[in-house]
Motif scaffolding. Structure first.
Motif, PDB file in Angstrom:
ATOM      1  N   PRO A 115       0.826  -1.207   0.000  1.00  0.00           N
ATOM      2  CA  PRO A 115       0.000   0.000   0.000  1.00  0.00           C
ATOM      3  C   PRO A 115       0.861   1.257   0.000  1.00  0.00           C
ATOM      4  O   PRO A 115       2.036   1.248   0.372  1.00  0.00           O
ATOM      5  CB  PRO A 115      -0.811  -0.121   1.293  1.00  0.00           C
ATOM      6  CG  PRO A 115       0.077  -0.920   2.203  1.00  0.00           C
ATOM      7  CD  PRO A 115       0.834  -1.880   1.312  1.00  0.00           C
ATOM      8  N   GLU A 116       0.258   2.357  -0.410  1.00  0.00           N
ATOM      9  CA  GLU A 116       0.889   3.668  -0.385  1.00  0.00           C
ATOM     10  C   GLU A 116       0.113   4.570   0.561  1.00  0.00           C
ATOM     11  O   GLU A 116      -1.096   4.391   0.760  1.00  0.00           O
ATOM     12  CB  GLU A 116       0.931   4.283  -1.788  1.00  0.00           C
ATOM     13  CG  GLU A 116       1.733   3.462  -2.794  1.00  0.00           C
ATOM     14  CD  GLU A 116       1.798   4.145  -4.153  1.00  0.00           C
ATOM     15  OE1 GLU A 116       1.652   5.381  -4.197  1.00  0.00           O
ATOM     16  OE2 GLU A 116       2.013   3.440  -5.154  1.00  0.00           O
ATOM     17  N   ASN A 117       0.809   5.569   1.134  1.00  0.00           N
ATOM     18  CA  ASN A 117       0.204   6.489   2.092  1.00  0.00           C
ATOM     19  C   ASN A 117       0.329   7.919   1.585  1.00  0.00           C
ATOM     20  O   ASN A 117       1.302   8.263   0.903  1.00  0.00           O
ATOM     21  CB  ASN A 117       0.870   6.381   3.468  1.00  0.00           C
ATOM     22  CG  ASN A 117       0.762   4.982   4.040  1.00  0.00           C
ATOM     23  OD1 ASN A 117      -0.292   4.356   3.985  1.00  0.00           O
ATOM     24  ND2 ASN A 117       1.851   4.478   4.598  1.00  0.00           N
ATOM     25  N   ALA A 118      -0.640   8.749   1.920  1.00  0.00           N
ATOM     26  CA  ALA A 118      -0.609  10.159   1.538  1.00  0.00           C
ATOM     27  C   ALA A 118      -1.467  10.960   2.504  1.00  0.00           C
ATOM     28  O   ALA A 118      -2.424  10.445   3.079  1.00  0.00           O
ATOM     29  CB  ALA A 118      -1.106  10.351   0.109  1.00  0.00           C
ATOM     30  N   VAL A 119      -1.099  12.236   2.683  1.00  0.00           N
ATOM     31  CA  VAL A 119      -1.832  13.153   3.553  1.00  0.00           C
ATOM     32  C   VAL A 119      -2.110  14.423   2.758  1.00  0.00           C
ATOM     33  O   VAL A 119      -1.228  14.935   2.063  1.00  0.00           O
ATOM     34  CB  VAL A 119      -1.038  13.492   4.832  1.00  0.00           C
ATOM     35  CG1 VAL A 119      -1.797  14.505   5.682  1.00  0.00           C
ATOM     36  CG2 VAL A 119      -0.760  12.227   5.632  1.00  0.00           C
ATOM     37  N   PHE A 120      -3.347  14.934   2.887  1.00  0.00           N
ATOM     38  CA  PHE A 120      -3.744  16.127   2.148  1.00  0.00           C
ATOM     39  C   PHE A 120      -4.450  17.096   3.078  1.00  0.00           C
ATOM     40  O   PHE A 120      -5.212  16.701   3.956  1.00  0.00           O
ATOM     41  CB  PHE A 120      -4.685  15.747   0.994  1.00  0.00           C
ATOM     42  CG  PHE A 120      -4.063  14.780   0.031  1.00  0.00           C
ATOM     43  CD1 PHE A 120      -3.300  15.234  -1.017  1.00  0.00           C
ATOM     44  CD2 PHE A 120      -4.226  13.427   0.207  1.00  0.00           C
ATOM     45  CE1 PHE A 120      -2.714  14.347  -1.891  1.00  0.00           C
ATOM     46  CE2 PHE A 120      -3.658  12.525  -0.660  1.00  0.00           C
ATOM     47  CZ  PHE A 120      -2.892  12.984  -1.724  1.00  0.00           C
ATOM     48  N   VAL A 121      -4.167  18.390   2.863  1.00  0.00           N
ATOM     49  CA  VAL A 121      -4.751  19.454   3.671  1.00  0.00           C
ATOM     50  C   VAL A 121      -5.327  20.503   2.725  1.00  0.00           C
ATOM     51  O   VAL A 121      -4.684  20.880   1.735  1.00  0.00           O
ATOM     52  CB  VAL A 121      -3.712  20.106   4.598  1.00  0.00           C
ATOM     53  CG1 VAL A 121      -4.342  21.218   5.423  1.00  0.00           C
ATOM     54  CG2 VAL A 121      -3.082  19.060   5.512  1.00  0.00           C
ATOM     55  N   GLN A 122      -6.531  20.960   3.028  1.00  0.00           N
ATOM     56  CA  GLN A 122      -7.149  22.030   2.253  1.00  0.00           C
ATOM     57  C   GLN A 122      -7.754  23.043   3.201  1.00  0.00           C
ATOM     58  O   GLN A 122      -8.516  22.699   4.103  1.00  0.00           O
ATOM     59  CB  GLN A 122      -8.236  21.497   1.317  1.00  0.00           C
ATOM     60  CG  GLN A 122      -8.893  22.596   0.488  1.00  0.00           C
ATOM     61  CD  GLN A 122     -10.106  22.112  -0.277  1.00  0.00           C
ATOM     62  OE1 GLN A 122     -10.652  21.058   0.029  1.00  0.00           O
ATOM     63  NE2 GLN A 122     -10.535  22.864  -1.268  1.00  0.00           N
ATOM     64  N   LEU A 123      -7.402  24.315   2.992  1.00  0.00           N
ATOM     65  CA  LEU A 123      -7.972  25.422   3.752  1.00  0.00           C
ATOM     66  C   LEU A 123      -8.607  26.382   2.766  1.00  0.00           C
ATOM     67  O   LEU A 123      -7.944  26.890   1.866  1.00  0.00           O
ATOM     68  CB  LEU A 123      -6.898  26.133   4.579  1.00  0.00           C
ATOM     69  CG  LEU A 123      -7.358  27.398   5.320  1.00  0.00           C
ATOM     70  CD1 LEU A 123      -8.429  27.073   6.341  1.00  0.00           C
ATOM     71  CD2 LEU A 123      -6.173  28.101   5.982  1.00  0.00           C
ATOM     72  N   GLU A 124      -9.880  26.633   2.935  1.00  0.00           N
ATOM     73  CA  GLU A 124     -10.625  27.546   2.061  1.00  0.00           C
ATOM     74  C   GLU A 124     -11.109  28.722   2.882  1.00  0.00           C
ATOM     75  O   GLU A 124     -11.844  28.557   3.856  1.00  0.00           O
ATOM     76  CB  GLU A 124     -11.807  26.833   1.421  1.00  0.00           C
ATOM     77  CG  GLU A 124     -12.661  27.742   0.546  1.00  0.00           C
ATOM     78  CD  GLU A 124     -13.895  27.043   0.026  1.00  0.00           C
ATOM     79  OE1 GLU A 124     -14.799  27.746  -0.484  1.00  0.00           O
ATOM     80  OE2 GLU A 124     -13.976  25.804   0.144  1.00  0.00           O
ATOM     81  N   LEU A 125     -10.661  29.925   2.504  1.00  0.00           N
ATOM     82  CA  LEU A 125     -11.145  31.156   3.125  1.00  0.00           C
ATOM     83  C   LEU A 125     -12.269  31.676   2.251  1.00  0.00           C
ATOM     84  O   LEU A 125     -12.044  32.110   1.119  1.00  0.00           O
ATOM     85  CB  LEU A 125     -10.009  32.184   3.237  1.00  0.00           C
ATOM     86  CG  LEU A 125      -8.771  31.715   4.002  1.00  0.00           C
ATOM     87  CD1 LEU A 125      -7.753  32.833   4.083  1.00  0.00           C
ATOM     88  CD2 LEU A 125      -9.136  31.217   5.395  1.00  0.00           C
ATOM     89  N   LYS A 126     -13.477  31.620   2.756  1.00  0.00           N
ATOM     90  CA  LYS A 126     -14.649  31.940   1.941  1.00  0.00           C
ATOM     91  C   LYS A 126     -14.590  33.392   1.483  1.00  0.00           C
ATOM     92  O   LYS A 126     -14.327  34.297   2.262  1.00  0.00           O
ATOM     93  CB  LYS A 126     -15.927  31.683   2.727  1.00  0.00           C
ATOM     94  CG  LYS A 126     -16.142  30.227   3.057  1.00  0.00           C
ATOM     95  CD  LYS A 126     -17.477  30.005   3.738  1.00  0.00           C
ATOM     96  CE  LYS A 126     -17.711  28.548   4.027  1.00  0.00           C
ATOM     97  NZ  LYS A 126     -19.008  28.298   4.685  1.00  0.00           N
ATOM     98  N   GLY A 127     -14.873  33.576   0.216  1.00  0.00           N
ATOM     99  CA  GLY A 127     -14.843  34.903  -0.364  1.00  0.00           C
ATOM    100  C   GLY A 127     -13.464  35.369  -0.752  1.00  0.00           C
ATOM    101  O   GLY A 127     -13.319  36.450  -1.314  1.00  0.00           O
TER     102      GLY A 127
END
Length: 955
Positions: free
Chosen positions: A916-928
Motif C-alpha cells: 500500500p501507499e500512504n498520503a496526507v492532504f490538507v485544504q484550507l478555504e477562506l470563503k470569499g
C-alpha cells in the motif's frame, strides 16, 4: 430632490415619562452575572440631575427625606399646554430593599429626566428660532468600562448600594450592558468591541441577514437584488429630524436624530446639510447609510450627488451579496464605478468572528473594468500573519482577470513534497489559459499549460505538460490533450477527445494520490452526430493507449477506424405498429491480431399493445452480419464470414393494485407479473473472431435481454422463457416505497452452445434464481439487498447488501457487503454499487468485500469522514481514507489521510505482496477569498457515496 419635512414633537412622550416615574418612584435596576447593578433613572421631568453618593456599610441613625422641586422652563416658541403631576417626596430604593430597611442610611437626591426636546418653528423670510438640544449620546471608542452608572450591592445584611459614574451623566437614557466577552491569548481582535457593535447595527439594516445559513454550505443562498436607479430618482425623500432650517431655499440643515429615507436608501446622522444648488450633502456624527446591497457607518460623509462622488471617514461597511465586511480610514468614491480605500481591511466572517482578515494600505476598485488592486496587502488567520504581498490585483465581479491562483501542495511517498503555483492569463473575453509551474521533490520541475476557447459554435481546450528530466527515471515525460464540442447546425454536432502520454506509467506517477488513474486505457475519440426525428446518424474513430504496465500489446483493444451507425425508427399513431432498422459499419484495426470490416443490418417490426393495466409486445428482428477479414493469424481461415439470424421475442406483463392497511396506515400494494419469451435458432459462430464482445453480468434486468453478449460478434442461441414478478408496498400518505421485491428466473428448453472462446457449453435447464429487495424506510434511510442462487452448484453465486443513511449534507453513512463467486463467465471488471466506480479484477476472481463510508458531525462544528474497504478473501484492507472537516461562516478546513493499493502498478491488488501507499492532504478555504492546498471535492464525490460539492446546492 424632493423633500418632505416632519417636525418631531416630544411633549406627549415627556409627559408620559414623567407620569410613569411618579407612579413608580423607584430605580429601574438590573443585576449582571458578576453581581454589578446597572440602574436606569425613571425620575420626574425638569428636575436637577441626581447626585448619588457612596453609601457606607454602617447604618446612620436616620434617613433624610428631601423634597423635590419642580420647575417648568419658559419656551421661546409657541406655547404648548402641559399638565402638572404631583411629585414624590423622595426617590425610593427597590421594593425588596425598602421592606427590610425602613430607615435608609442616606438617601439619593432626586434625578431629573431628559428634558423635553424643542420643536422647530419658523415663518417665511425669518430664521428659525431653536432651543438648545441635548447632545446625542455617542458610544465610547474604547469600552474598557461602559459609560453611565454602575452599582454594586453592598453588605448582604445591610442591603446597601455602591454606585459609580463613568463619563457624562446619561440622565435616564438606556446604556449598553457591559460586554463580558473575553479574547483568547492567541487571537488579538483587530476590530474592537465598539466596531463589532456597529457591524451588528449595519447587519440589521438588511431585510435578510447576509450571513443567514452561512455555516451550512448546502443551504440555498438568496441573492439580494439591487434597486433600479430610475426608482430612486422618482422617489420622494422623507426627512425626520429634531431641528431643521432653510437658507434662501437653497441650503437645508438638519440636526438631532436625522433620519432620511428615499426608496431603498436610508441615512441616519446627528447632523446633515443639503445644498440644492451644488447638489451636495454632508452628514456628521454617528452616520449610518444603507441601500439594497450596502450598509456603512462613519464619522463623516460628504456626497456630491450630481457627480456621484463621495468622501467617507472612519468607515465600516457590509457588502451583503458577497457577503463581506470591513473598515477603512477614508473611502473615496470618484465616480459610479471607481472607488478608493485607505488603510482598509475586510473579511467574509460574520460580526463577532475575526478568524481571517485581509489588510491593505491602499485599495482601488473599478467596477466598470471589473478589476481591483491593493498595495501592501497581508492576510492574517487566527491573529497570525500568513501571507504578504506588496501588490496584488484581483477581480471584483464574475469577470476574469489575469493573475496568480491559489497554490496547491501535498506530500506523497511517490513524489515527496509536491507544490504547484498556477498563473491565470485572461487573453480575451473568449480565450484564456492557465500556466502552472510545478515542483516535485523526488522528480524535479514540471511545466503545465491549459488553453481554453469559446466561440459561437465551439468550445474546448488544449492542454500539455512536460517534465524535462524525471530524476527517478532519468528521462523526459510529457502528455497532451485536446477536447472540442462543436455545433455546426441544429442537427449536426461533433465531439472530439484526443489524448496522449509518453509512457504507460505517466498518470500513476504524475497524479497525486487523490486522483490516480483508475482506467487501464486512455481513450482517444472523435465523432460526428446528425439527428432528426426518426433518424440518427453517427460516425467516428476510437483509439486506445495503455496506461497499465501489466497489459501486453496483444491485450490491447481494437482501434475503430471508423465506425458508422445509421438508425431508423417510426411509430404509427393510428395503429400499434413500430418499425426500426439498426445499421452499423465498423473497421477494426490491431497490429498483432486479425483485422476486419464488419457490416451489421438489423431491421425489426413490433406490435406494442399497452395500457395502464398491462402490455404485450411481440417483436421480430432479422439480423445480418458480414465480416471481411485481413491480417489472418491462423492458416486456412476464410477471408469473408456472413451470418443471418431471425430473432423472435414476446414481452408481456400486468399490474394489479389494491389498498391495504397496516396499523391504521394506508398502503398501495402492487403485484406485477411478467413473462418474456425469446427464440433464436442456433448457428455456429466459432469462425468469427472476437473484436468488441463480452458476456453481460447477470442481474434482474438481464433476464429480459435479447442477447446475453455485448457487441455483435456473438448472437446467442435461445429457446427460453423468463418468469418474473415485482411486488411493491407504497405508503399512500408519504409516497415512500418501504418495500420492493423482485424475483425471476429463466427456464431453458435447450443447451446454449454459442459462447465466447474457451467457455464450455451451458447445459443447465434454469438460470440462477435472482432476487432483489429494496426500500425506503424513511426520507433518510434506505436499503438494497440481492442474491443469486445457483441451482447447479447448490449455493449462492452473487450477493449484495447495502444500508444507506442520507441527511444531506451533514450526515452520510453507508455500510455494505458484496460477494461474487468465481465462474468461467465472469467479466474482467465490475461496478461497485456503493460508489459506481469501475474496478478491474482478474477473470474468475472470487470477491468477498465489505465497504463502509461516512460523513458525520462530531462536536463543535467538526465532521469526521472516511471510507474503509476490506477483503475477506485475503484479510487485508484494499482502500481506506480518514479525515476531519470543519466549516463555519468564513472558512473550511479539511485534513485527509489515505492508504491505498494502486492497481495501475500492481497486477493483483489483493495479492499478499501488494504494497500500500500512504498520503496526507490538507485544504484550507477562506470563503470569499481563496483556497489553499489540494482540491478534495472531486475525490470525495468519487469515493464517498452521497457526497456533493457546494456547487451542487447553488441556485
Amino acid at each position: 430632490m424632493t423633500l418632505r419635512f416632519y417636525t418631531v414633537y416630544l411633549a406627549l412622550f415627556t409627559f408620559t415619562e414623567v407620569a410613569t416615574a411618579t407612579n413608580n418612584a423607584a430605580w429601574n435596576c438590573e443585576q449582571s452575572k458578576n453581581g454589578e447593578w446597572t440602574c436606569l433613572n425613571q425620575g420626574q421631568a425638569n428636575q436637577e440631575p441626581a447626585k448619588p453618593k457612596i453609601i457606607t456599610t454602617q447604618k446612620p441613625p436616620q434617613a433624610e427625606q428631601p423634597a423635590v422641586a419642580t420647575e417648568t422652563p419658559a419656551r421661546q416658541a409657541e406655547p404648548v399646554a402641559t399638565q402638572t403631576t404631583p411629585a414624590p417626596a423622595a426617590v425610593a430604593e427597590p421594593a425588596m430593599q425598602q421592606a427590610s430597611q425602613p430607615a435608609a442610611e442616606k438617601t439619593l437626591e432626586p434625578v431629573a429626566v431628559k428634558p423635553q426636546k424643542p420643536r422647530v418653528t419658523y415663518a417665511e423670510n425669518q430664521k428659525p428660532t431653536v432651543e438648545t438640544l441635548p447632545e446625542r449620546s455617542k458610544p465610547a471608542a474604547t469600552v474598557a468600562k461602559n459609560p453611565g452608572w454602575t452599582c454594586q450591592s453592598g453588605d448582604a445584611g445591610n442591603g446597601n448600594w455602591n454606585c459609580n459614574l463613568v463619563g457624562p451623566d446619561p440622565k435616564g437614557e438606556a446604556q449598553p450592558v457591559a460586554d463580558t466577552e473575553t479574547g483568547t491569548p492567541w487571537l488579538t481582535a483587530f476590530y474592537d468591541r465598539q466596531q463589532e457593535r456597529n457591524f451588528q447595527i449595519l447587519r440589521g439594516e438588511f431585510e435578510q441577514d447576509p450571513w443567514q445559513n452561512c455555516s451550512n454550505w448546502s443551504a440555498k443562498k438568496r441573492k439580494i437584488t439591487g434597486t433600479p436607479g430610475q426608482s430612486r430618482e422618482n422617489a420622494a425623500t422623507d426627512v425626520l429630524s429634531d431641528f431643521s432650517e432653510v437658507f434662501e431655499g437653497e441650503i437645508l440643515n438638519f440636526a438631532g436624530n436625522v433620519d432620511l429615507n428615499r426608496a431603498d436608501q436610508h441615512l441616519l446622522a446627528d447632523k446633515a446639510s443639503y445644498d440644492s444648488v451644488a447638489d451636495t450633502m454632508d452628514a456628521q456624527g454617528n452616520v449610518i447609510y444603507s441601500e439594497d446591497t450596502l450598509a456603512l457607518a462613519a464619522d463623516t460623509v460628504s456626497l456630491s450627488l450630481d457627480k456621484d462622488e463621495a468622501r467617507i471617514r472612519q468607515a465600516q461597511f457590509i457588502e451583503a451579496n458577497a457577503p463581506f465586511r470591513g473598515t477603512a480610514e477614508v473611502m473615496y468614491r470618484d465616480s459610479k464605478s471607481l472607488s478608493r480605500y485607505h488603510e482598509a481591511s475586510f473579511t467574509s466572517c460574520p460580526p463577532g468572528n475575526q478568524d481571517w482578515i485581509m489588510h491593505a494600505s491602499r485599495v482601488k476598485l473599478n467596477r466598470e473594468s471589473g478589476h481591483g488592486s491593493a498595495k501592501n496587502a497581508w492576510l492574517e488567520f487566527k491573529g497570525v500573519p500568513v501571507l504578504y504581498t506588496p501588490y496584488i490585483s484581483f477581480p471584483v465581479d464574475n469577470r476574469r482577470t489575469s493573475g496568480l491562483l491559489a497554490p496547491t501542495w501535498s506530500n506523497t511517498q511517490r513524489n515527496g513534497f509536491d507544490i504547484a503555483a498556477p498563473v491565470y492569463w485572461n487573453i480575451a473575453p473568449n480565450f484564456d489559459a492557465v500556466i502552472t509551474p510545478r515542483y516535485m521533490q523526488k522528480r524535479g520541475e514540471m511545466l503545465r499549460s491549459k488553453f481554453r476557447y469559446l466561440t459561437e459554435a465551439s468550445r474546448g481546450s488544449l492542454g500539455a505538460e512536460i517534465l524535462p528530466d524525471d530524476q527517478l527515471r532519468n528521462k523526459s515525460r510529457y502528455s497532451a490533450t485536446f477536447k472540442d464540442n462543436t455545433r455546426f447546425t441544429e442537427h449536426l454536432t461533433s465531439v472530439t477527445n484526443l489524448n496522449y502520454v509518453s509512457d504507460k506509467e505517466y498518470f500513476n506517477d504524475m497524479n497525486n494520490a487523490l486522483g490516480f488513474q483508475t482506467n487501464r486505457f486512455l481513450p482517444t475519440t472523435s465523432y460526428l452526430y446528425y439527428s432528426r426525428p426518426d433518424v440518427s446518424i453517427s460516425g467516428g474513430i476510437n483509439h486506445y493507449q495503455s496506461v497499465d504496465k501489466t497489459i501486453t500489446d496483444a491485450g490491447m483493444p481494437y482501434d475503430i477506424l471508423p465506425r458508422v451507425n445509421v438508425n431508423l425508427s417510426h411509430n404509427f399513431d393510428n395503429m400499434p405498429l413500430a418499425l426500426a432498422m439498426e445499421n452499423q459499419y465498423t473497421h477494426f484495426y490491431h497490429t498483432d491480431l486479425v483485422n476486419a470490416q464488419r457490416l451489421n443490418l438489423a431491421p425489426s417490426v413490433s406490435f406494442p399493445l399497452e395500457s395502464s393495466a398491462g402490455f404485450f409486445i411481440p417483436k421480430i428482428t432479422g439480423q445480418y452480419t458480414n465480416y471481411q477479414l485481413t491480417n489472418q493469424t491462423t492458416a486456412n481461415e476464410p477471408n469473408s464470414v456472413s451470418r443471418f439470424l431471425p430473432i423472435f421475442s414476446a414481452d408481456t406483463g400486468m399490474t394489479f393494485e389494491k389498498q391495504v392497511s397496516f396499523g391504521d396506515k394506508p398502503y398501495t400494494h402492487t403485484l406485477e407479473p411478467r413473462l418474456f419469451y425469446l427464440y433464436i435458432p442456433r448457428k455456429d459462430q466459432s469462425n468469427i473472431p472476437i473484436f468488441d464482445t463480452a458476456a453481460y453480468d447477470t442481474n434482474f434486468y438481464s433476464l429480459f435481454r435479447e442477447n446475453r453478449f455485448s457487441g455483435l460478434d456473438r448472437t446467442q442461441d435461445a429457446n427460453q422463457i423468463t418468469l418474473a414478478g415485482t411486488s411493491r408496498f407504497i405508503d399512500s400518505s408519504t409516497g415512500l416505497e418501504p418495500l420492493k421485491v423482485s424475483l425471476g428466473q429463466i427456464f431453458y428448453f435447450q443447451d446454449r452452445k454459442v459462447n465466447l472462446p474457451g467457455i464450455p457449453n451451458q447445459t443447465s435447464t434454469t438460470s440462477n434464481f435472482i432476487g432483489e429487495l429494496s426500500g425506503q424506510i424513511t426520507n433518510h434511510l434506505s436499503y438494497t439487498a440481492g442474491g443469486q442462487w445457483d441451482p447447479e452448484a447448490n449455493g449462492f453465486s452473487r450477493g449484495l447488501a447495502v444500508l444507506k443513511y442520507r441527511n444531506q449534507p451533514d450526515e452520510i453513512f453507508d455500510i455494505g457487503y458484496r460477494y461474487r463467486r468465481n465462474t468461467p463467465n465472469d467479466q474482467s471488471s465490475f461496478i461497485n454499487p456503493l460508489n459506481n466506480v469501475t474496478t478491474q479484477t482478474a477473470v474468475g476472481q472470487t470477491i468477498s468485500q465489505s465497504d463502509v463510508s461516512f460523513r458525520w458531525p462530531l462536536a463543535a462544528g467538526w465532521y469526521g469522514l472516511g471510507r474503509w474497504q476490506y477483503s475477506f478473501n485475503f484479510g487485508k484492507t484494499t482502500e481506506s481514507f480518514i479525515g476531519i472537516e470543519k466549516e463555519n461562516c468564513c472558512w473550511r478546513l479539511r485534513v485527509i489521510g489515505r492508504r491505498y493499493i494502486n492497481g495501475a502498478t500492481t497486477a493483483n491488488i489483493l495479492a499478499p505482496d501488494a504494497k500500500p501507499e500512504n498520503a496526507v492532504f490538507v485544504q484550507l478555504e477562506l470563503k470569499g477569498l481563496t483556497g489553499f492546498g489540494d482540491q478534495v471535492d472531486k475525490f470525495l464525490q468519487r469515493n464517498l457515496n452521497g457526497y456533493r460539492p457546494a456547487s451542487y446546492f447553488e441556485d
